[in-house]
Design an enzyme around this catalytic site. Structure first.
Site, PDB file in Angstrom:
ATOM      1  N   GLU A   1       0.823  -1.220   0.000  1.00  0.00           N
ATOM      2  CA  GLU A   1       0.000   0.000   0.000  1.00  0.00           C
ATOM      3  C   GLU A   1       0.855   1.267   0.000  1.00  0.00           C
ATOM      4  O   GLU A   1       0.825   2.067   0.942  1.00  0.00           O
ATOM      5  CB  GLU A   1      -0.939   0.013   1.218  1.00  0.00           C
ATOM      6  CG  GLU A   1      -1.927  -1.131   1.195  1.00  0.00           C
ATOM      7  CD  GLU A   1      -3.053  -1.009   2.218  1.00  0.00           C
ATOM      8  OE1 GLU A   1      -4.124  -1.557   1.977  1.00  0.00           O
ATOM      9  OE2 GLU A   1      -2.847  -0.355   3.255  1.00  0.00           O
TER      10      GLU A   1
ATOM     11  N   GLU B   1      -5.650  -8.250  -1.244  1.00  0.00           N
ATOM     12  CA  GLU B   1      -6.321  -8.097   0.058  1.00  0.00           C
ATOM     13  C   GLU B   1      -7.773  -7.756  -0.187  1.00  0.00           C
ATOM     14  O   GLU B   1      -8.078  -6.884  -1.003  1.00  0.00           O
ATOM     15  CB  GLU B   1      -5.721  -6.954   0.895  1.00  0.00           C
ATOM     16  CG  GLU B   1      -4.400  -7.227   1.519  1.00  0.00           C
ATOM     17  CD  GLU B   1      -3.944  -6.102   2.454  1.00  0.00           C
ATOM     18  OE1 GLU B   1      -4.802  -5.432   3.085  1.00  0.00           O
ATOM     19  OE2 GLU B   1      -2.731  -5.887   2.537  1.00  0.00           O
TER      20      GLU B   1
HETATM   21  P1  P53 Z   1      -7.186  -3.518   9.576  1.00  0.00           P
HETATM   22  C1  P53 Z   1      -6.398   0.774   6.968  1.00  0.00           C
HETATM   23  C2  P53 Z   1      -5.567   0.943   8.026  1.00  0.00           C
HETATM   24  C3  P53 Z   1      -4.348   0.278   8.074  1.00  0.00           C
HETATM   25  C4  P53 Z   1      -3.987  -0.538   7.038  1.00  0.00           C
HETATM   26  O1  P53 Z   1      -6.934  -3.306   8.012  1.00  0.00           O
HETATM   27  C5  P53 Z   1      -4.823  -0.719   5.972  1.00  0.00           C
HETATM   28  C6  P53 Z   1      -6.050  -0.084   5.939  1.00  0.00           C
HETATM   29  C7  P53 Z   1      -7.021  -0.312   4.845  1.00  0.00           C
HETATM   30  O2  P53 Z   1      -6.779   0.376   3.705  1.00  0.00           O
HETATM   31  O3  P53 Z   1      -4.453  -1.481   4.956  1.00  0.00           O
HETATM   32  C8  P53 Z   1      -4.492  -2.889   4.884  1.00  0.00           C
HETATM   33  O4  P53 Z   1      -6.190  -4.519  10.025  1.00  0.00           O
HETATM   34  C9  P53 Z   1      -3.157  -3.436   5.267  1.00  0.00           C
HETATM   35  C10 P53 Z   1      -3.224  -4.590   6.212  1.00  0.00           C
HETATM   36  C11 P53 Z   1      -4.399  -4.422   7.147  1.00  0.00           C
HETATM   37  C12 P53 Z   1      -5.659  -4.427   6.331  1.00  0.00           C
HETATM   38  O5  P53 Z   1      -5.652  -3.324   5.468  1.00  0.00           O
HETATM   39  O6  P53 Z   1      -7.020  -2.187  10.169  1.00  0.00           O
HETATM   40  O7  P53 Z   1      -2.357  -3.765   4.160  1.00  0.00           O
HETATM   41  O8  P53 Z   1      -1.995  -4.657   6.874  1.00  0.00           O
HETATM   42  O9  P53 Z   1      -4.428  -5.374   8.152  1.00  0.00           O
HETATM   43  C13 P53 Z   1      -6.935  -4.382   7.142  1.00  0.00           C
HETATM   44  O10 P53 Z   1      -8.584  -4.046   9.686  1.00  0.00           O
END
Ligand code: P53
Length: 475
Positions: free
Chosen positions: A179, A372
C-alpha cells in the site's frame, strides 16, 4: 471467458501482524513492533507521537501476534487443505538485516523464510512475497530518519539483492511496498517517518515517497536481472472515489481523490510522474530533490502487474456540501447513504470492487492481482467449538461475484485473489485481535490471552469449495 486456468487463489498476511517472535532468531527491532494498542496508536502511526521503543504502560500486540514464527508448518498445512495456490506473506526486514545497515545478512532469518517457502511448495503453494509490509528497522529510523533519507534506497537495494539471490527458484511473485499510497496517510508505517515540530510534513512525505519509488524501480530491475521468471508488482490501497452527487463540484473532488490515490502507482506502472502530480506538488510548494538518473530508472523499470487491496469504495464531495463523514479506516471518507457498514464502520460495496478493477485495468492495461479483501468481524465460538461466520461468507461471496463479473463480463485480466488475514491476525489499524478476517480462528484476545489454538471456521469449507471449482461454485 472465465478465470485463468492457473488463477492464483489464496490468502494474505503480513509478518508484523502474525509472526511474533519479535526478538528471536537474532531479529532486530522494527517500527511495527513498537506500535501499541489504544488511544496513542493512531498518533504513532501518523508520525505525530514519537515512539521508537517499548514504553511502560502500553500493550504491543506485534511482539507475539499469533506466533506464526513457531506455528507456520501447522498454518501452511491448513492453507494446503483449503487448496491454496498461493500464499501472500511479507518478509520481516529485521530478520534479514537486524539493524538494516549491516554488511552481511543474518543467516537465521534467511533460513527461516527458506524453510517457510519450501513448506509452501510441499502443498503446491506459490509464495507471493511483499518485501516490506509497513516495516522499517528502528535503527534506520534513529540513525537516518527512515525513508526521508536517500540512503534508504541503498539499504533496500541490499535487502532485495539478498532476497532475490537466496530465494531464486522458490519465489517468483514479488511486491515492493505494501500500500505505497498509505505513506501519505500513515507515514510511520512503512516509511518510518516521525515529524519534528513545525516542519513541512507534506514535503517530507513526498520526498520519502520518491525514495521508495526509486527503490521500487531498482528492485524491479534487479529482480528481472537475477531471474527472468520474476514478476514484480506495485501495491495500492485501492477503492475508487465516487462523487457524492452529480454536482460537477463533487465530481471534480472525486477526480482529485482518485488521482491522490493513483499518484504513486502511476509512477510505478507508467514510469514517470504524471503531469497532474507535478502540478499538484508545485501547488503545494513541495520540491522533490531528484538525482540525475532517477527518471531513467523509473522509466526503464515499470512493474509487471498491479496488485491492490480493496475493502471499500470512497466518496468525495465539495468541501461546502456539509455531508456526514464516516468512521472508516485511515482514509478520510464521506458516508455513502446507499451502503451498509461493517462493525468497524467500513462501508461494504461489492460492486465497488468491479468498478475499481475496471478503473485500474482501463488506466494501466496490465494484469491485476487482488491481494487483500475481506471482512473484519467479531466471531463467536459456540459451545461445541464451531464458528458460524455466515456474515463473512456472504461478504466474500458478493465480492467474488463482482470480481467474476469484472473478468467474465468486462474482460479484466486478473492473476489471482488472496483474501486478507486468511488466518486471524492483529489488526493494522487498531491492533485488536477481535477484528477477525480469517477462515482459521486463532484463540487469542485483545490483551494477548489465549491458547493460540487454530480451528476451522464455517468459511473454511466454503472457500475450499470455491477454490476447488476455480470460482465456478460460490455457494
Ligand atoms: P485492519 C487501513 C488501516 C491500516 C492498514 O486493516 C490498511 C487499511 C485499509 O486500507 O491497509 C491494509 O487490520 C493493510 C493490512 C491491514 C488491512 O488493510 O485495520 O495492508 O496490513 O491489516 C486491514 O482491519
Amino acid at each position: 471467458m472465465s478465470f485463468r486456468k492457473d488463477f492464483l487463489w489464496g490468502g494474505a498476511t503480513a509478518a508484523n501482524q502474525c509472526e511474533g517472535g519479535y526478538n528471536e532468531g537474532q531479529r532486530g527491532l522494527a517500527n511495527v513492533d513498537v506500535i501499541p494498542t489504544g488511544a496513542d496508536r493512531r498518533k504513532v502511526i501518523t508520525g505525530q507521537r514519537k515512539m521508537l521503543d517499548f514504553e511502560d504502560g502500553y500493550f504491543y500486540p506485534a511482539k507475539e501476534a499469533i506466533d506464526m514464527y513457531h506455528h507456520y508448518k501447522e498454518d501452511i498445512a491448513l492453507f494446503g487443505e483449503m487448496g491454496f495456490k498461493t500464499y501472500r506473506l511479507s518478509i520481516g526486514w529485521t530478520r534479514i538485516f537486524p539493524n538494516g545497515d549491516e554488511e552481511q545478512p543474518n543467516e537465521e532469518g534467511l533460513k527461516f523464510y527458506e524453510d517457510l517457502f519450501k513448506e509452501c511448495h510441499k502443498y503446491g503453494i506459490e509464495p507471493l512475497v511483499t518485501i516490506t509490509h509497513f516495516d522499517c528497522p528502528i535503527h534506520l529510523i534513529k540513525e537516518y530518519g527512515g525513508w526521508r533519507n536517500r540512503k534508504m534506497i541503498d539499504f533496500y537495494e541490499k535487502l532485495v539483492r539478498v532476497l532475490f539471490d537466496r530465494y531464486k527458484g522458490l519465489v517468483k511473485y514479488w511486491l515492493t511496498f505494501n500500500e505505497i499510497n498509505m505513506i501519505l496517510h500513515a507515514p510511520f508505517l512503512g516509511a518510518g517517518l516521525v515529524f519534528e515540530e513545525g516542519e513541512n510534513q507534506e514535503q517530507v512525505k513526498y520526498q520519502a515517497a520518491h525514495h521508495e519509488l526509486v527503490a521500487s524501480a531498482l528492485a524491479t530491475k534487479i529482480a528481472h536481472e537475477v531471474d527472468p521468471e520474476n514478476q514484480v508488482g506495485c501495491m495500492l490501497a485501492a477503492g475508487s472515489y465516487y462523487p457524492y452527487s452529480c454536482n460537477p463540484k463533487d465530481v471534480w473532488e472525486s477526480v482529485k481523490g482518485n488521482r491522490g490515490n493513483y499518484f504513486l502507482i502511476d509512477v510505478q506502472s507508467r514510469g514517470a510522474y504524471p503531469p497532474y502530480a507535478l502540478k499538484e506538488l508545485e501547488h503545494k510548494g513541495v520540491v522533490i530533490e531528484m538525482e540525475a538518473g532517477d527518471s531513467d530508472i523509473l522509466k526503464d523499470n515499470t512493474v509487471d502487474f498491479i496488485s491492490f487491496s480493496y475493502y471499500a469504495s470512497r466518496v468525495a464531495a465539495d468541501e461546502n456540501s456539509g455531508v456526514e463523514k464516516t468512521a472508516g479506516n485511515l482514509f478520510p471518507t464521506i458516508k455513502n447513504p446507499y451502503l451498509e457498514t461493517s462493525e468497524w464502520g467500513w462501508q461494504i460495496d461489492p460492486l465497488g470492487l468491479r468498478i475499481t478493477m475496471n478503473d485500474l485495468f482501463d488506466r494501466y492495461q496490465k494484469p491485476l492481482f487482488i491481494v487483500e479483501n475481506g471482512l473484519g468481524a467479531v466471531d463467536e465460538v459456540m459451545d461445541d467449538g464451531t464458528i458460524n461466520d455466515d456474515y463473512r461468507i456472504s461478504y466474500l461471496k458478493a465480492h467474488l461475484q463482482a470480481m467474476k463479473n469484472a473478468v467474465e463480463e468486462d474482460g479484466v485480466d486478473l492473476m489471482g485473489y488472496t483474501s486478507w488475514g486468511c488466518i486471524d491476525l492483529v489488526s493494522a489499524g487498531t491492533g485488536e485481535m477481535k477484528k477477525r478476517y480469517g477462515f482459521i480462528y486463532v484463540d487469542r484476545d485483545n490483551e494477548g490471552k489465549g491458547t493460540l489454538k487454530r480451528s476451522r471456521k464455517k468459511s473454511f469449507e466454503w472457500y475450499k469449495q470455491v477454490i476447488a471449482s476455480n470460482g465456478e461454485n460460490l455457494d
